[in-house]
Every structure is written in structure tokens, then in C-alpha cells.
Design a protein around this motif. Structure first.
Motif, PDB file in Angstrom:
ATOM      1  N   GLN A 202       4.166  -0.884  10.309  1.00 41.18           N
ATOM      2  CA  GLN A 202       5.285  -1.277   9.463  1.00 41.18           C
ATOM      3  C   GLN A 202       6.499  -0.384   9.698  1.00 41.18           C
ATOM      4  OE1 GLN A 202       3.257  -4.177   8.927  1.00 41.18           O
ATOM      5  NE2 GLN A 202       5.068  -4.260   7.634  1.00 41.18           N
ATOM      6  N   HIS A 203       6.258   0.894   9.990  1.00 42.52           N
ATOM      7  CA  HIS A 203       7.390   1.771  10.317  1.00 42.52           C
ATOM      8  C   HIS A 203       7.977   1.391  11.680  1.00 42.52           C
ATOM      9  CE1 HIS A 203       7.614   4.602   7.004  1.00 42.52           C
ATOM     10  NE2 HIS A 203       6.294   4.517   6.919  1.00 42.52           N
ATOM     11  N   SER A 204       7.122   0.981  12.602  1.00 44.25           N
ATOM     12  CA  SER A 204       7.635   0.562  13.912  1.00 44.25           C
ATOM     13  C   SER A 204       8.504  -0.684  13.777  1.00 44.25           C
ATOM     14  CB  SER A 204       6.478   0.294  14.886  1.00 44.25           C
ATOM     15  OG  SER A 204       5.805  -0.924  14.602  1.00 44.25           O
TER      16      SER A 204
ATOM     17  N   ALA B 254      -0.454  -2.298   3.562  1.00 49.99           N
ATOM     18  CA  ALA B 254       0.714  -2.172   4.447  1.00 49.99           C
ATOM     19  C   ALA B 254       1.042  -3.470   5.164  1.00 49.99           C
ATOM     20  CB  ALA B 254       0.558  -1.027   5.447  1.00 49.99           C
ATOM     21  N   SER B 255       0.038  -4.096   5.775  1.00 49.80           N
ATOM     22  CA  SER B 255       0.239  -5.351   6.497  1.00 49.80           C
ATOM     23  C   SER B 255      -0.713  -6.419   5.957  1.00 49.80           C
ATOM     24  CB  SER B 255      -0.040  -5.169   7.993  1.00 49.80           C
ATOM     25  OG  SER B 255       0.707  -4.123   8.558  1.00 49.80           O
ATOM     26  N   ASP B 256      -0.407  -7.660   6.239  1.00 50.58           N
ATOM     27  CA  ASP B 256      -1.341  -8.752   5.969  1.00 50.58           C
ATOM     28  C   ASP B 256      -2.511  -8.582   6.932  1.00 50.58           C
ATOM     29  OD1 ASP B 256      -2.763 -11.122   5.765  1.00 50.58           O
ATOM     30  OD2 ASP B 256      -0.989 -12.403   5.735  1.00 50.58           O
ATOM     31  N   MET B 257      -3.704  -8.334   6.413  1.00 46.27           N
ATOM     32  CA  MET B 257      -4.870  -8.075   7.255  1.00 46.27           C
ATOM     33  C   MET B 257      -5.871  -9.225   7.238  1.00 46.27           C
ATOM     34  SD  MET B 257      -5.579  -4.012   6.613  1.00 46.27           S
ATOM     35  CE  MET B 257      -4.337  -2.784   7.087  1.00 46.27           C
ATOM     36  N   SER B 258      -5.409 -10.396   6.846  1.00 47.08           N
ATOM     37  CA  SER B 258      -6.311 -11.543   6.716  1.00 47.08           C
ATOM     38  C   SER B 258      -6.975 -11.927   8.031  1.00 47.08           C
ATOM     39  CB  SER B 258      -5.559 -12.746   6.136  1.00 47.08           C
ATOM     40  OG  SER B 258      -4.441 -13.092   6.946  1.00 47.08           O
ATOM     41  N   GLN B 259      -6.344 -11.614   9.154  1.00 47.29           N
ATOM     42  CA  GLN B 259      -6.930 -11.975  10.449  1.00 47.29           C
ATOM     43  C   GLN B 259      -8.260 -11.276  10.703  1.00 47.29           C
ATOM     44  OE1 GLN B 259      -4.958 -10.054  13.953  1.00 47.29           O
ATOM     45  NE2 GLN B 259      -3.510  -9.249  12.438  1.00 47.29           N
TER      46      GLN B 259
ATOM     47  N   ASP C 231       7.600  -3.310   3.689  1.00 56.46           N
ATOM     48  CA  ASP C 231       8.683  -3.694   4.596  1.00 56.46           C
ATOM     49  C   ASP C 231       9.790  -2.658   4.477  1.00 56.46           C
ATOM     50  OD1 ASP C 231      10.702  -4.782   6.089  1.00 56.46           O
ATOM     51  OD2 ASP C 231      10.673  -6.758   5.117  1.00 56.46           O
ATOM     52  N   TRP C 232       9.844  -1.763   5.459  1.00 58.81           N
ATOM     53  CA  TRP C 232      10.815  -0.666   5.451  1.00 58.81           C
ATOM     54  C   TRP C 232      12.127  -1.032   6.150  1.00 58.81           C
ATOM     55  CZ3 TRP C 232       8.966   2.716   2.215  1.00 58.81           C
ATOM     56  CH2 TRP C 232       7.596   3.029   2.187  1.00 58.81           C
ATOM     57  N   SER C 233      12.266  -2.254   6.615  1.00 59.90           N
ATOM     58  CA  SER C 233      13.408  -2.627   7.456  1.00 59.90           C
ATOM     59  C   SER C 233      14.748  -2.316   6.791  1.00 59.90           C
ATOM     60  CB  SER C 233      13.343  -4.114   7.808  1.00 59.90           C
ATOM     61  OG  SER C 233      12.185  -4.402   8.564  1.00 59.90           O
ATOM     62  N   SER C 234      14.876  -2.653   5.515  1.00 62.52           N
ATOM     63  CA  SER C 234      16.157  -2.432   4.833  1.00 62.52           C
ATOM     64  C   SER C 234      16.488  -0.953   4.763  1.00 62.52           C
ATOM     65  CB  SER C 234      16.117  -3.028   3.429  1.00 62.52           C
ATOM     66  OG  SER C 234      15.100  -2.416   2.639  1.00 62.52           O
ATOM     67  N   VAL C 235      15.477  -0.115   4.601  1.00 67.53           N
ATOM     68  CA  VAL C 235      15.689   1.330   4.535  1.00 67.53           C
ATOM     69  C   VAL C 235      16.175   1.855   5.880  1.00 67.53           C
ATOM     70  CG1 VAL C 235      14.585   3.560   4.139  1.00 67.53           C
ATOM     71  CG2 VAL C 235      13.942   1.587   2.739  1.00 67.53           C
ATOM     72  N   TYR C 236      15.499   1.452   6.936  1.00 70.39           N
ATOM     73  CA  TYR C 236      15.852   1.932   8.274  1.00 70.39           C
ATOM     74  C   TYR C 236      17.252   1.479   8.673  1.00 70.39           C
ATOM     75  CZ  TYR C 236      11.327   3.933   9.609  1.00 70.39           C
ATOM     76  OH  TYR C 236      10.224   4.734   9.703  1.00 70.39           O
TER      77      TYR C 236
END
Length: 364
Positions: free
Chosen positions: A53-55, A244-249, A262-267
């Protein structure tokens, strides 16, 4: 942009020496300048999880800036002595904005930041601020409360299990909220907890998940950087909650939901501020209302009316109508920690160092 791995970076950057930046923060980049951004991850980048998620946050900067950004990413940096060296070398190499992504990066960043006053440092899970060191964090407990409510509806044993990396407030608090969410549905629910003292140890996590399931826990939630807990739960026929992520797979039939980050807005906002010369140190703590925390799709096995109830819990938390730590809340010894009609203050949430009544385990 090319991002070297840790070994390559340390070899390359050794030539940078110990040159230090001086003066104030950068006055911003012109349209022709390329913004240099560094990021340090605590674990390897996988297809899901905390570091993934950070990536995605770094990728959001690349998408926003295009050819006007140069990013350097170093992964699998956990030990403080390694982290301090990497942060120092990223700063000496001209990066104007540097992200640290783990609580363990705190002390190293606090040591390096004053030596490079022109560089903006952003620390995820940090608690200390400097003139050029800001922090950002998620209200994980909002997501775990909702997930706990789902567990409360679906558990047949009224026993859920929680696997945490370390017994720090960022993990202890969400673990408590998971149980409180479940108890909002079934007050008799208990939660057994195991700490790995590692963020990334699939072997220990597998053992912990098997132990919890053998004790009767039929819902497993892990706050680590792997999907091992989800996989084991699926294999054993227990429900799983991802982090952190959807792990349903990894367990399609048994993945109840996940509290995603979702850190996108922060970054992106930090990068824009540095580029414009307007960056200032700040503390950000965001959750469901801000989109930093979000729930993954609910398993179709959850009855439709229950899914509607869970969605309403999400909406009420986001709107401030429901507080996951609303009293009365007692600790393991039966002492009232949050009085009826009161909400736990933010400062106490950020420093959670005790378990609520119904937690099975200790912080040792």
C-alpha cells in the motif's frame, strides 16, 4: 524511474559521503526541475499488504508528476542502524522529500532530519515532530471495529483470534476495537491474541493462526505484512479478516472482509507541497471519512441484511455518530477505563497499552 534495491543503493550511495544540507526547507521546484523523492519500506514489496500500500502511494506520486519526479525506493529496512544510514544517504543524495513507513523508523528519522534541514521527512506511524519531520497515520481501529462486527455476526463459537506484529499502541488499539465490534453484536465474544514480534514472518504467523484455530477461534485477523493468516484460516475452514489490502484472493470463500489502507492522498499532497515550497510539518490521523481506511467487499455468505448493517456502521463511524471506543469500556481486570456516555480521548487511543475485557492474552 529506476529504483535500486537495498544492496545496490548502499553500494552506490557510499560515494555520497556525509555531506549535509544546510539552511531552511526547499523553496520549491520550478516547472523544469525534477522533484527527488525517497521512500524506505520496512519489508519487501509483495502483491498485497502494508508495504504494497505504501508502494502504491509512491506510484501515485509518479502518476501525478510524470517525468518531473525521480523516486528512489529501498525495501526491507527494519533495524534502526540500517535505517539511519539509509535515511542519511537518501538525504545526502539530494532527495527533497523522504518517507519512512514504520514505527521502527522513528528514532533514525529523528536523528537524521536535523542534519538535513532543507529536506522534508514524512514518517508513517510516527509520534514525534520536528521542524522538517511530519507524521501520518490511519485510524485502523475504525476498520477493525467494522470487521469485528462482521465477525460477531458470523462466528459460531464466539471466539475470534488476533495476530499482531508487535504489542505497540497502533496494534493493541485495533485489536481491542476488533473485539468491541464483535461484542456490539454478541457481548459474550472473546478474542485471543498472539504477537509475533515481527512484521514479516510467515512461519511464525502460520503457527500462530493454527494455534488460535485449535483453541476454537473461528475468525482470524492478522495485522502483519503477509496474507498467511488469511490463507491458514481458509485452509482450516475459519473466517479470515485481511489487513491493508483486499486479501480475498487468498481465501475467496472464507475472507469476510479487510480493512484496507490508501495512502495515495498523503503521498501526493506531501509531494505537491514540497514542489510548491509550501510544505510544513504536520500530524495527520485519518480514517473512514477520509478514504485512508476503507472496507473491502463483504463476503457474499454474509446475509444481505447483515451487510446493510455493516455498511451503516461504516457510515456512522465516518459521520462521527458512532465511536468505536464509546464507554462503558472495562479492561481485563474489570476496571472501568472509559465511562458510560464518554468517548476515549484521542491521546489515550494513540497510547493504548492495555486490553479490554474479553481479550485473552497479555502485552508481554
Amino acid at each position: 524511474m529506476y529504483s535500486p534495491n537495498r544492496r545496490e543503493f548502499l553500494k552506490y550511495s557510499a560515494a555520497a559521503g556525509t555531506a549535509l544540507a544546510t539552511g531552511g526547507l526547499s523553496s520549491g521546484a520550478s516547472a523544469q526541475e525534477v522533484l527527488k523523492v525517497g521512500a524506505v519500506y520496512v519489508s519487501p514489496v509483495a502483491e498485497i499488504g502494508w508495504t504494497k500500500q505504501h508502494s502504491l502511494g509512491v506510484q501515485a506520486i509518479r502518476d501525478e508528476f510524470g517525468t518531473n519526479v525521480d523516486t528512489t525506493v529501498i525495501d526491507n529496512i527494519f533495524k534502526p542502524q540500517d535505517a539511519e544510514r539509509v535515511f542519511r544517504e537518501l538525504a545526502a543524495d539530494g532527495n527533497q522529500l523522504i518517507f519512512g513507513t514504520s514505527f521502527s523508523h522513528g528514532t533514525p528519522m529523528q536523528k537524521v532530519a536535523p542534519r538535513f534541514p532543507k529536506v522534508a521527512f514524512e514518517h508513517c506511524s510516527g509520534i514525534k515532530h520536528l521542524k522538517n519531520l511530519g507524521t501520518f497515520e490511519a485510524k485502523y481501529y475504525e476498520g477493525t471495529y467494522v470487521a469485528g462486527a462482521a465477525a460477531g455476526h458470523m462466528s459460531k463459537t464466539a471466539k475470534i483470534g488476533f495476530i499482531g506484529g508487535f504489542p505497540i499502541p497502533d496494534i493493541v488499539g485495533p485489536a481491542n476495537a476488533l473485539l468491541l465490534g464483535a461484542q456490539s453484536v454478541n457481548p459474550d465474544t472473546t478474542c485471543s491474541v498472539i504477537f509475533l514480534n515481527s512484521w514479516f514472518d510467515p512461519g511464525k504467523e502460520k503457527e500462530a493462526a493454527n494455534t488460535l484455530i485449535s483453541q476454537g477461534c473461528d475468525v482470524i485477523c492478522s495485522m502483519t505484512d503477509t496474507a498467511t493468516g488469511v490463507q491458514v484460516a481458509g485452509e482450516k475452514g475459519a473466517w479470515a479478516i485481511g489487513y491493508a489490502s483486499d486479501m480475498s484472493q487468498f481465501a475467496p470463500e472464507h475472507h469476510l472482509t479487510a480493512f484496507m489502507l490508501d495512502w495515495s492522498s498523503v503521498y501526493v499532497s506531501a509531494a505537491k507541497a514540497v514542489a510548491a515550497g509550501t510544505w510544513q510539518t504536520s500530524e495527520r490521523w485519518q480514517g473512514l471519512a477520509d478514504g485512508v481506511v476503507a472496507m473491502a467487499p463483504y463476503n457474499s455468505a454474509i446475509p444481505a441484511d447483515v451487510q446493510q448493517k455493516l455498511s451503516q456502521v461504516e457510515a456512522d463511524i465516518a459521520a462521527g455518530k458512532l465511536h468505536p471506543y464509546a464507554g462503558e469500556i472495562k479492561d481485563q481486570e474489570g476496571k472501568v477505563r472509559v465511562a458510560a456516555g464518554q468517548n476515549m480521548p484521542d491521546g489515550e487511543i494513540r497510547g493504548f497499552n492495555w486490553f479490554v475485557n474479553g481479550m485473552v492474552g497479555n502485552l508481554g
